[in-house]
Design a protein around this motif. Structure first.
Motif, PDB file in Angstrom:
ATOM      1  N   TRP A  58       0.820  -1.194   0.000  1.00 15.63           N
ATOM      2  CA  TRP A  58       0.000   0.000   0.000  1.00 15.63           C
ATOM      3  C   TRP A  58       0.867   1.262   0.000  1.00 15.63           C
ATOM      4  O   TRP A  58       2.082   1.187   0.169  1.00 15.63           O
ATOM      5  N   TRP A  95      -0.845   7.752  -0.182  1.00 17.02           N
ATOM      6  CA  TRP A  95      -1.605   8.560  -1.141  1.00 17.02           C
ATOM      7  C   TRP A  95      -2.677   7.763  -1.901  1.00 17.02           C
ATOM      8  O   TRP A  95      -3.444   8.326  -2.665  1.00 17.02           O
ATOM      9  N   CYS A  96      -2.741   6.451  -1.693  1.00 20.91           N
ATOM     10  CA  CYS A  96      -3.608   5.555  -2.468  1.00 20.91           C
ATOM     11  C   CYS A  96      -5.009   5.466  -1.861  1.00 20.91           C
ATOM     12  O   CYS A  96      -5.188   4.880  -0.792  1.00 20.91           O
ATOM     13  N   CYS A 136      -6.347   1.930  -1.310  1.00 19.43           N
ATOM     14  CA  CYS A 136      -5.639   1.313  -0.170  1.00 19.43           C
ATOM     15  C   CYS A 136      -6.341   1.665   1.140  1.00 19.43           C
ATOM     16  O   CYS A 136      -6.484   0.830   2.027  1.00 19.43           O
ATOM     17  N   ASP A 176       6.225   3.042  -0.714  1.00 21.98           N
ATOM     18  CA  ASP A 176       7.049   4.240  -0.851  1.00 21.98           C
ATOM     19  C   ASP A 176       8.243   4.198   0.095  1.00 21.98           C
ATOM     20  O   ASP A 176       9.341   4.617  -0.259  1.00 21.98           O
ATOM     21  N   GLY A 234       0.836  -2.024  -9.194  1.00 28.61           N
ATOM     22  CA  GLY A 234      -0.329  -1.195  -8.892  1.00 28.61           C
ATOM     23  C   GLY A 234      -0.725  -1.388  -7.439  1.00 28.61           C
ATOM     24  O   GLY A 234      -0.297  -2.340  -6.792  1.00 28.61           O
ATOM     25  N   LEU A 235      -1.552  -0.462  -6.945  1.00 27.20           N
ATOM     26  CA  LEU A 235      -1.942  -0.515  -5.535  1.00 27.20           C
ATOM     27  C   LEU A 235      -3.457  -0.429  -5.393  1.00 27.20           C
ATOM     28  O   LEU A 235      -4.103   0.212  -6.212  1.00 27.20           O
ATOM     29  N   PRO A 236      -4.003  -1.022  -4.352  1.00 24.55           N
ATOM     30  CA  PRO A 236      -3.303  -1.944  -3.467  1.00 24.55           C
ATOM     31  C   PRO A 236      -3.090  -3.297  -4.149  1.00 24.55           C
ATOM     32  O   PRO A 236      -3.903  -3.734  -4.961  1.00 24.55           O
TER      33      PRO A 236
END
Length: 106
Positions: free
Chosen positions: A27, A30-31, A34, A60, A73-75
């Motif tokens: 995660w 900023w997501c 997530c 990050d 890609g997230l999550p």
């Protein structure tokens, strides 16, 4: 048990060398998706205490581990069994869908 936060340095100890079924949440702060998934994982960690372990890693702050497992890609959620990836899912899911996915994959 609550969700465990891990780092690049502790990932092998917390996940690869650990016993049982482990769900890892890759995660970032900023997501948005997530943040949607996070409370579901917290609830599952408490409900499934002893059955599964849920570990979060901030991509990050810990780029080595996300690169090692090809997180694009997230999550990204991954299920580990015996130190190996058993299943991967990209994107947010409802709590019930996360439970189904774990049951199908673990």
């Amino acid at each position: 048990m609550s969700v465990i936060d891990t780092t690049d340095d502790k990932f092998d100890e917390d996940v690869i060398q650990a016993e049982g079924t482990i769900v890892v949440d890759f995660w970032a702060e900023w997501c948005g998706p997530c943040k949607q998934v996070s409370p579901h994982l917290e609830a599952l960690a408490k409900e499934k205490d002893g059955d599964i372990k849920i570990v979060k890693i901030n991509v990050d702050e810990n780029p080595m581990t996300s690169g090692r497992f090809g997180v694009r890609g997230l999550p990204t959620l991954m299920i580990f069994n015996g130190g190996k990836v058993a299943a991967t899912h990209l994107g947010a899911m409802s709590k019930s869908r996360i439970e189904e996915w774990i049951s199908e994959s673990a």
